[in-house]
Design a protein around this motif. Structure first.
Motif, PDB file in Angstrom:
ATOM      1  N   LEU A 102       0.840  -1.209   0.078  1.00 31.98           N
ATOM      2  CA  LEU A 102      -0.174  -0.053  -0.032  1.00 31.98           C
ATOM      3  C   LEU A 102       0.747   1.238   0.024  1.00 31.98           C
ATOM      4  CD1 LEU A 102      -2.887   1.374   0.246  1.00 31.98           C
ATOM      5  CD2 LEU A 102      -2.547   1.155   2.678  1.00 31.98           C
ATOM      6  N   PHE A 103       0.446   2.231  -1.065  1.00 34.02           N
ATOM      7  CA  PHE A 103       1.272   3.423  -0.852  1.00 34.02           C
ATOM      8  C   PHE A 103       0.109   4.306  -0.705  1.00 34.02           C
ATOM      9  CE2 PHE A 103       3.380   0.762  -3.819  1.00 34.02           C
ATOM     10  CZ  PHE A 103       4.840   0.546  -3.542  1.00 34.02           C
ATOM     11  N   PRO A 104       0.102   4.970   0.396  1.00 34.48           N
ATOM     12  CA  PRO A 104      -0.772   5.810   1.171  1.00 34.48           C
ATOM     13  C   PRO A 104      -0.627   7.293   0.719  1.00 34.48           C
ATOM     14  CG  PRO A 104       0.660   5.433   3.091  1.00 34.48           C
ATOM     15  CD  PRO A 104       1.008   4.537   1.699  1.00 34.48           C
ATOM     16  N   ARG A 105      -1.559   8.048   0.843  1.00 35.24           N
ATOM     17  CA  ARG A 105      -1.861   9.325   0.515  1.00 35.24           C
ATOM     18  C   ARG A 105      -0.792   9.896  -0.507  1.00 35.24           C
ATOM     19  NH1 ARG A 105      -4.876  11.307   4.048  1.00 35.24           N
ATOM     20  NH2 ARG A 105      -4.047  13.412   4.256  1.00 35.24           N
ATOM     21  N   ILE A 106      -0.807   9.575  -1.846  1.00 31.61           N
ATOM     22  CA  ILE A 106      -0.277   9.899  -3.144  1.00 31.61           C
ATOM     23  C   ILE A 106      -0.933  11.109  -3.557  1.00 31.61           C
ATOM     24  CG2 ILE A 106       0.506   9.322  -5.268  1.00 31.61           C
ATOM     25  CD1 ILE A 106       2.170   7.710  -3.398  1.00 31.61           C
ATOM     26  N   ASP A 107      -0.367  12.192  -3.679  1.00 32.90           N
ATOM     27  CA  ASP A 107      -0.729  13.403  -4.051  1.00 32.90           C
ATOM     28  C   ASP A 107      -0.874  13.481  -5.641  1.00 32.90           C
ATOM     29  OD1 ASP A 107      -1.683  16.154  -4.969  1.00 32.90           O
ATOM     30  OD2 ASP A 107      -0.888  17.040  -3.279  1.00 32.90           O
ATOM     31  N   VAL A 108      -1.769  12.833  -6.467  1.00 30.62           N
ATOM     32  CA  VAL A 108      -2.060  12.595  -7.910  1.00 30.62           C
ATOM     33  C   VAL A 108      -2.145  14.170  -8.549  1.00 30.62           C
ATOM     34  CG1 VAL A 108      -2.754  10.365  -7.514  1.00 30.62           C
ATOM     35  CG2 VAL A 108      -4.354  12.193  -7.853  1.00 30.62           C
ATOM     36  N   CYS A 109      -2.266  15.086  -7.839  1.00 29.54           N
ATOM     37  CA  CYS A 109      -2.313  16.516  -8.306  1.00 29.54           C
ATOM     38  C   CYS A 109      -0.811  16.971  -8.577  1.00 29.54           C
ATOM     39  CB  CYS A 109      -3.256  17.459  -7.586  1.00 29.54           C
ATOM     40  SG  CYS A 109      -4.969  17.021  -7.640  1.00 29.54           S
ATOM     41  N   ARG A 110       0.018  16.838  -7.533  1.00 28.37           N
ATOM     42  CA  ARG A 110       1.232  17.375  -7.514  1.00 28.37           C
ATOM     43  C   ARG A 110       2.271  16.160  -8.131  1.00 28.37           C
ATOM     44  NH1 ARG A 110       2.390  21.767  -3.520  1.00 28.37           N
ATOM     45  NH2 ARG A 110       0.472  22.751  -3.449  1.00 28.37           N
ATOM     46  N   SER A 111       1.996  15.108  -7.995  1.00 26.64           N
ATOM     47  CA  SER A 111       2.903  13.799  -8.599  1.00 26.64           C
ATOM     48  C   SER A 111       2.294  13.320 -10.189  1.00 26.64           C
ATOM     49  CB  SER A 111       2.849  12.820  -7.642  1.00 26.64           C
ATOM     50  OG  SER A 111       3.522  13.293  -6.515  1.00 26.64           O
ATOM     51  N   SER A 112       3.044  13.050 -10.872  1.00 25.83           N
ATOM     52  CA  SER A 112       2.848  12.511 -12.200  1.00 25.83           C
ATOM     53  C   SER A 112       2.989  11.034 -12.329  1.00 25.83           C
ATOM     54  CB  SER A 112       3.302  13.395 -13.219  1.00 25.83           C
ATOM     55  OG  SER A 112       4.701  13.004 -13.192  1.00 25.83           O
ATOM     56  N   GLY A 113       3.505  10.516 -11.408  1.00 28.15           N
ATOM     57  CA  GLY A 113       3.680   9.099 -11.180  1.00 28.15           C
ATOM     58  C   GLY A 113       4.473   8.449 -10.042  1.00 28.15           C
ATOM     59  N   LEU A 114       4.549   7.215 -10.047  1.00 28.52           N
ATOM     60  CA  LEU A 114       4.957   6.549  -8.788  1.00 28.52           C
ATOM     61  C   LEU A 114       5.982   5.523  -9.580  1.00 28.52           C
ATOM     62  CD1 LEU A 114       4.911   6.119  -5.791  1.00 28.52           C
ATOM     63  CD2 LEU A 114       3.443   4.214  -6.304  1.00 28.52           C
ATOM     64  N   ARG A 115       7.143   5.625  -8.880  1.00 29.68           N
ATOM     65  CA  ARG A 115       8.365   4.473  -9.460  1.00 29.68           C
ATOM     66  C   ARG A 115       8.383   3.434  -8.154  1.00 29.68           C
ATOM     67  NH1 ARG A 115      13.012   4.730 -12.912  1.00 29.68           N
ATOM     68  NH2 ARG A 115      14.509   3.090 -12.260  1.00 29.68           N
ATOM     69  N   LEU A 116       8.047   2.225  -8.580  1.00 31.00           N
ATOM     70  CA  LEU A 116       8.134   1.044  -7.619  1.00 31.00           C
ATOM     71  C   LEU A 116       9.709   0.437  -7.769  1.00 31.00           C
ATOM     72  CD1 LEU A 116       5.006  -0.869  -8.387  1.00 31.00           C
ATOM     73  CD2 LEU A 116       5.366   0.797  -6.862  1.00 31.00           C
ATOM     74  N   THR A 117      10.344   0.592  -6.430  1.00 29.11           N
ATOM     75  CA  THR A 117      11.747   0.350  -6.680  1.00 29.11           C
ATOM     76  C   THR A 117      11.737  -1.132  -5.407  1.00 29.11           C
ATOM     77  OG1 THR A 117      12.385   1.544  -4.772  1.00 29.11           O
ATOM     78  CG2 THR A 117      12.476   2.338  -6.888  1.00 29.11           C
ATOM     79  N   LEU A 118      12.959  -1.648  -5.402  1.00 27.58           N
ATOM     80  CA  LEU A 118      13.292  -2.736  -4.427  1.00 27.58           C
ATOM     81  C   LEU A 118      13.072  -2.258  -3.126  1.00 27.58           C
ATOM     82  CD1 LEU A 118      16.454  -4.307  -6.081  1.00 27.58           C
ATOM     83  CD2 LEU A 118      14.141  -5.175  -6.162  1.00 27.58           C
ATOM     84  N   HIS A 119      13.289  -0.958  -2.769  1.00 35.88           N
ATOM     85  CA  HIS A 119      13.142  -0.407  -1.468  1.00 35.88           C
ATOM     86  C   HIS A 119      11.836   0.369  -1.066  1.00 35.88           C
ATOM     87  CE1 HIS A 119      17.354  -1.627  -1.078  1.00 35.88           C
ATOM     88  NE2 HIS A 119      17.534  -1.241  -2.157  1.00 35.88           N
TER      89      HIS A 119
END
Length: 128
Positions: A102-119
């Motif tokens: 779970l990736f909580p509280r992502i601001d999709v208005c200010r962020s254009s994406g999410l990079r999933l990494t090993l960490h």
């Protein structure tokens, strides 16, 4: 000479004023839906993402996002349309093998994406 009763003038003025007040709000309502907010998901892990779901932050009302096919591990990406709603969202990612993150509280208005990494994950901020 045209004689109009003062009460009639007041009534006509009231109707004209109410029409002016109603039209702008109706025009806004008919403006149509907002354009879809696009969001990029980059999978830089070793596992494939098999499901992705989005919910308003801190709620359990997740909507599945159609991936079409699993998002392979390595360095692959996809773009999806965020369901209508507010800016703060929870993203739930399920990897091949059943592990869920779970990736909580992502601001999709200010962020254009999410990079999933090993960490974990790193939000990609838009220029806005």
């Amino acid at each position: 000479m045209n004689s109009t009763h003062p009460t009639s003038l007041v009534a006509m003025f009231a109707v004209a004023l109410s029409t002016l007040l109603i039209v702008p709000s109706a025009a806004c309502a008919d403006a149509g839906p907002r354009p879809a907010r696009h969001f990029d998901l980059v999978n830089a892990t070793l596992d494939s993402v098999i499901t992705l779901a989005v919910a308003p932050a801190d709620r359990d009302a997740f909507q599945d996002i159609d991936l079409g096919q699993p998002l392979q591990g390595g360095l692959t990406s996809m773009t999806f349309d965020v369901p209508a709603g507010g800016c703060l969202r929870d993203l739930r990612v399920t990897f091949n093998g059943g592990r869920t993150q779970l990736f909580p509280r992502i601001d999709v208005c200010r962020s254009s994406g999410l990079r999933l990494t090993l960490h974990g994950a790193n939000p990609k901020h838009s220029g806005a």
